[in-house]
Design a protein around this motif. Structure first.
Motif, PDB file in Angstrom:
ATOM      1  N   ILE A  53     -10.149  31.129  74.643  1.00 12.21           N
ATOM      2  CA  ILE A  53      -9.211  30.505  73.721  1.00 12.21           C
ATOM      3  C   ILE A  53      -9.603  29.050  73.536  1.00 12.21           C
ATOM      4  CG2 ILE A  53      -7.588  29.932  75.583  1.00 12.21           C
ATOM      5  CD1 ILE A  53      -5.302  30.378  73.566  1.00 12.21           C
ATOM      6  N   GLY A  54      -9.550  28.560  72.295  1.00 12.58           N
ATOM      7  CA  GLY A  54      -9.900  27.176  71.998  1.00 12.58           C
ATOM      8  C   GLY A  54      -8.836  26.200  72.474  1.00 12.58           C
ATOM      9  N   VAL A  55      -9.186  24.933  72.563  1.00 10.26           N
ATOM     10  CA  VAL A  55      -8.264  23.910  73.053  1.00 10.26           C
ATOM     11  C   VAL A  55      -7.044  23.794  72.150  1.00 10.26           C
ATOM     12  CG1 VAL A  55      -7.980  21.453  73.557  1.00 10.26           C
ATOM     13  CG2 VAL A  55     -10.110  22.618  74.185  1.00 10.26           C
ATOM     14  N   GLY A  56      -7.282  23.706  70.826  1.00  5.64           N
ATOM     15  CA  GLY A  56      -6.171  23.618  69.886  1.00  5.64           C
ATOM     16  C   GLY A  56      -5.281  24.848  69.953  1.00  5.64           C
ATOM     17  N   GLN A  57      -5.907  26.023  70.023  1.00  9.51           N
ATOM     18  CA  GLN A  57      -5.143  27.259  70.143  1.00  9.51           C
ATOM     19  C   GLN A  57      -4.309  27.269  71.421  1.00  9.51           C
ATOM     20  OE1 GLN A  57      -8.585  29.930  69.913  1.00  9.51           O
ATOM     21  NE2 GLN A  57      -7.725  30.795  68.032  1.00  9.51           N
ATOM     22  N   PHE A  58      -4.909  26.766  72.507  1.00  6.36           N
ATOM     23  CA  PHE A  58      -4.225  26.762  73.800  1.00  6.36           C
ATOM     24  C   PHE A  58      -2.919  25.979  73.712  1.00  6.36           C
ATOM     25  CE2 PHE A  58      -3.288  24.875  77.917  1.00  6.36           C
ATOM     26  CZ  PHE A  58      -3.407  25.950  78.778  1.00  6.36           C
ATOM     27  N   TRP A  59      -2.982  24.755  73.168  1.00  6.29           N
ATOM     28  CA  TRP A  59      -1.802  23.892  73.167  1.00  6.29           C
ATOM     29  C   TRP A  59      -0.746  24.349  72.169  1.00  6.29           C
ATOM     30  CZ3 TRP A  59      -0.851  21.449  77.274  1.00  6.29           C
ATOM     31  CH2 TRP A  59      -1.889  20.949  78.065  1.00  6.29           C
ATOM     32  N   LEU A  60      -1.167  24.938  71.055  1.00  9.43           N
ATOM     33  CA  LEU A  60      -0.186  25.504  70.142  1.00  9.43           C
ATOM     34  C   LEU A  60       0.559  26.672  70.799  1.00  9.43           C
ATOM     35  CD1 LEU A  60      -2.004  25.498  66.671  1.00  9.43           C
ATOM     36  CD2 LEU A  60       0.146  24.341  67.239  1.00  9.43           C
ATOM     37  N   THR A  61      -0.171  27.436  71.595  1.00 10.23           N
ATOM     38  CA  THR A  61       0.458  28.569  72.260  1.00 10.23           C
ATOM     39  C   THR A  61       1.339  28.114  73.413  1.00 10.23           C
ATOM     40  OG1 THR A  61      -1.588  29.757  71.722  1.00 10.23           O
ATOM     41  CG2 THR A  61       0.014  30.914  73.062  1.00 10.23           C
ATOM     42  N   VAL A  62       0.990  26.988  74.047  1.00 15.34           N
ATOM     43  CA  VAL A  62       1.881  26.386  75.040  1.00 15.34           C
ATOM     44  C   VAL A  62       3.221  26.041  74.387  1.00 15.34           C
ATOM     45  CG1 VAL A  62       2.282  24.338  76.469  1.00 15.34           C
ATOM     46  CG2 VAL A  62       0.096  25.526  76.596  1.00 15.34           C
ATOM     47  N   ARG A 170       0.900  32.265  65.465  1.00 15.97           N
ATOM     48  CA  ARG A 170       0.352  32.576  64.148  1.00 15.97           C
ATOM     49  C   ARG A 170      -0.413  31.384  63.605  1.00 15.97           C
ATOM     50  NH1 ARG A 170       3.905  36.085  60.171  1.00 15.97           N
ATOM     51  NH2 ARG A 170       1.819  36.053  59.252  1.00 15.97           N
ATOM     52  N   LEU A 171       0.121  30.193  63.842  1.00 14.50           N
ATOM     53  CA  LEU A 171      -0.603  28.995  63.420  1.00 14.50           C
ATOM     54  C   LEU A 171      -1.914  28.857  64.178  1.00 14.50           C
ATOM     55  CD1 LEU A 171       2.356  26.444  63.218  1.00 14.50           C
ATOM     56  CD2 LEU A 171       1.071  27.390  61.295  1.00 14.50           C
ATOM     57  N   ALA A 172      -1.895  29.250  65.455  1.00  9.79           N
ATOM     58  CA  ALA A 172      -3.091  29.138  66.292  1.00  9.79           C
ATOM     59  C   ALA A 172      -4.054  30.297  66.075  1.00  9.79           C
ATOM     60  CB  ALA A 172      -2.692  29.093  67.771  1.00  9.79           C
ATOM     61  N   ASN A 173      -3.563  31.384  65.453  1.00  6.88           N
ATOM     62  CA  ASN A 173      -4.381  32.578  65.222  1.00  6.88           C
ATOM     63  C   ASN A 173      -4.941  33.130  66.537  1.00  6.88           C
ATOM     64  OD1 ASN A 173      -5.573  34.604  63.684  1.00  6.88           O
ATOM     65  ND2 ASN A 173      -7.481  33.440  63.417  1.00  6.88           N
ATOM     66  N   SER A 175      -4.563  36.148  69.706  1.00  7.27           N
ATOM     67  CA  SER A 175      -4.082  37.484  70.026  1.00  7.27           C
ATOM     68  C   SER A 175      -3.112  37.400  71.196  1.00  7.27           C
ATOM     69  CB  SER A 175      -5.253  38.395  70.404  1.00  7.27           C
ATOM     70  OG  SER A 175      -5.814  37.991  71.647  1.00  7.27           O
ATOM     71  N   GLY A 176      -2.433  38.502  71.468  1.00  8.33           N
ATOM     72  CA  GLY A 176      -1.470  38.517  72.568  1.00  8.33           C
ATOM     73  C   GLY A 176      -2.089  38.222  73.918  1.00  8.33           C
ATOM     74  N   TRP A 177      -3.272  38.814  74.188  1.00  3.95           N
ATOM     75  CA  TRP A 177      -3.911  38.589  75.483  1.00  3.95           C
ATOM     76  C   TRP A 177      -4.351  37.142  75.624  1.00  3.95           C
ATOM     77  CZ3 TRP A 177      -2.809  42.072  78.797  1.00  3.95           C
ATOM     78  CH2 TRP A 177      -2.708  43.420  78.435  1.00  3.95           C
ATOM     79  N   GLN A 178      -4.846  36.549  74.542  1.00  2.06           N
ATOM     80  CA  GLN A 178      -5.240  35.138  74.586  1.00  2.06           C
ATOM     81  C   GLN A 178      -4.047  34.235  74.870  1.00  2.06           C
ATOM     82  OE1 GLN A 178      -7.079  35.050  70.594  1.00  2.06           O
ATOM     83  NE2 GLN A 178      -8.850  34.085  71.557  1.00  2.06           N
ATOM     84  N   GLY A 179      -2.911  34.600  74.323  1.00  6.23           N
ATOM     85  CA  GLY A 179      -1.765  33.706  74.392  1.00  6.23           C
ATOM     86  C   GLY A 179      -0.894  33.850  75.612  1.00  6.23           C
ATOM     87  N   PHE A 180      -1.091  34.901  76.414  1.00  4.60           N
ATOM     88  CA  PHE A 180      -0.147  35.176  77.495  1.00  4.60           C
ATOM     89  C   PHE A 180      -0.112  34.058  78.544  1.00  4.60           C
ATOM     90  CE2 PHE A 180       1.301  38.015  81.151  1.00  4.60           C
ATOM     91  CZ  PHE A 180       2.629  37.966  80.746  1.00  4.60           C
ATOM     92  N   LEU A 181      -1.279  33.552  78.964  1.00  8.20           N
ATOM     93  CA  LEU A 181      -1.299  32.492  79.981  1.00  8.20           C
ATOM     94  C   LEU A 181      -0.738  31.176  79.447  1.00  8.20           C
ATOM     95  CD1 LEU A 181      -1.960  31.401  82.768  1.00  8.20           C
ATOM     96  CD2 LEU A 181      -4.305  30.982  81.986  1.00  8.20           C
ATOM     97  N   PRO A 182      -1.216  30.649  78.306  1.00  5.52           N
ATOM     98  CA  PRO A 182      -0.630  29.392  77.824  1.00  5.52           C
ATOM     99  C   PRO A 182       0.848  29.512  77.485  1.00  5.52           C
ATOM    100  CG  PRO A 182      -2.187  30.297  76.215  1.00  5.52           C
ATOM    101  CD  PRO A 182      -2.369  31.062  77.477  1.00  5.52           C
ATOM    102  N   GLN A 183       1.276  30.680  77.016  1.00  2.00           N
ATOM    103  CA  GLN A 183       2.706  30.869  76.784  1.00  2.00           C
ATOM    104  C   GLN A 183       3.474  30.789  78.093  1.00  2.00           C
ATOM    105  OE1 GLN A 183       2.912  34.598  74.619  1.00  2.00           O
ATOM    106  NE2 GLN A 183       3.343  33.560  72.694  1.00  2.00           N
ATOM    107  N   GLY A 184       2.951  31.435  79.124  1.00  2.00           N
ATOM    108  CA  GLY A 184       3.597  31.374  80.433  1.00  2.00           C
ATOM    109  C   GLY A 184       3.672  29.950  80.959  1.00  2.00           C
ATOM    110  N   LEU A 185       2.607  29.170  80.740  1.00  2.00           N
ATOM    111  CA  LEU A 185       2.607  27.772  81.158  1.00  2.00           C
ATOM    112  C   LEU A 185       3.661  26.982  80.392  1.00  2.00           C
ATOM    113  CD1 LEU A 185       1.399  25.351  82.664  1.00  2.00           C
ATOM    114  CD2 LEU A 185      -0.318  25.168  80.828  1.00  2.00           C
ATOM    115  N   GLY A 186       3.721  27.177  79.072  1.00  2.00           N
ATOM    116  CA  GLY A 186       4.719  26.477  78.256  1.00  2.00           C
ATOM    117  C   GLY A 186       6.135  26.843  78.663  1.00  2.00           C
ATOM    118  N   MET A 187       6.351  28.118  78.985  1.00  2.00           N
ATOM    119  CA  MET A 187       7.670  28.557  79.431  1.00  2.00           C
ATOM    120  C   MET A 187       8.083  27.831  80.713  1.00  2.00           C
ATOM    121  SD  MET A 187       7.361  32.678  78.900  1.00  2.00           S
ATOM    122  CE  MET A 187       7.085  33.412  77.282  1.00  2.00           C
TER     123      MET A 187
END
Length: 288
Positions: A53-62, A170-173, A175-187
């Protein structure tokens, strides 16, 4: 087998409000337990899958995860104010309406006239269903009746949080697997901020907070199996199956948590639930 996998998110998301309420504690205890438990599962999952996952994608998903934690914290407040059986259909219906309007206004979905018509009818069906789930013949005294204005504000802000949860990936484009860890961190980070601001660090040492890690495991089971279901069944079917959670949560609130409903109120609740689910199915079947 694929359909059975698709039902697991509905079951897990459906029992989550019941488990949260049974374990008890304040909303801050519950959100810390839920998000920290989710983050632990997300780290373990990442160790096995390691999606890039890219840096920008990571933080948007956070930000997506932080938005969810904010919305979920307010939903937990709603559970304590009006009960799971009343809060769940309202919250679920508003999420469906909010995310659908986001898709239309921000991402150009429902571009055809037929899609717009079906989508509008679905939203009307959902709103009518929400209203019906609140109908009850029981009279409440002023002492027992929670402030309507505060309750509406809680649901409105909670819906904004859930819409952000859907919008940022969606803004970060991703997938679910890519986003699960940064989402968990943001939560986890948002839950920590909410706890420190509203209650203080002593919440972290309370026993009920750490028992509430179970809530996070239940949520993670739902989230992970939903990703698998979407891959095996397709987005439309996976989404539709997951919407059955509102039926389980609402009826569980009535029959397991013993939240009072009059016979008339129970009938209207079931009719309203069916309308919310029908509206969700209509929207889900356009999400292909």
């Amino acid at each position: 087998m694929s359909i059975l996998i698709g039902l697991i998110p509905a079951i897990a998301w459906g029992i989550l409000p019941i488990v949260v309420t049974k374990i008890g504690g304040k909303p801050v205890n519950q959100i810390i337990g839920t998000t920290f438990g989710t983050f632990i599962v997300a780290v373990i999952t990442w160790l096995f899958i390691r999606p890039e996952i890219g840096v920008g994608q990571f933080w948007l998903t956070v930000l997506s995860g932080a938005s969810w934690a904010f919305g979920q914290y307010l939903q937990y407040m709603a559970f304590q104010r009006i009960g799971v059986s009343k809060a769940m259909p309202i919250s679920t219906g508003l999420q469906l309406v909010g995310t659908s309007l986001l898709g239309v206004l921000a991402f150009g979905e429902w571009s055809g006239s037929v899609e717009l018509l079906i989508g509008f009818i679905a939203l009307v069906v959902i709103v009518v269903g929400i209203v019906l789930t609140t109908v009850d013949g029981a009279k409440q005294t002023d002492e027992k009746r929670p402030s309507l204005g505060v309750t509406i504000l809680i649901f409105a802000l909670s819906t904004l949080g859930y819409v952000g949860y859907s919008a940022f990936p969606r803004l970060a484009n991703v997938s679910g697997w890519q986003g699960f860890l940064p989402q968990g961190l943001g939560m986890a980070l948002m839950a920590l901020v909410l706890t420190l601001v509203t209650a203080g660090p002593h919440i972290l040492s309370e026993r009920v907070t750490w028992i509430s890690l179970i809530d996070g495991v239940v949520f993670s089971i739902a989230a992970l199996t939903y990703l698998i279901s979407a891959q095996r069944n397709g987005v439309a079917t996976g989404f539709t199956l997951s919407q059955m959670n509102v039926m389980l949560a609402t009826l569980g609130g009535i029959f397991i948590l013993r939240e009072h409903r009059t016979p008339r109120g129970l009938i209207w609740t079931v009719v309203g639930l069916l309308l919310v689910v029908v509206g969700g199915v209509m929207i889900g079947n356009m999400a292909v």
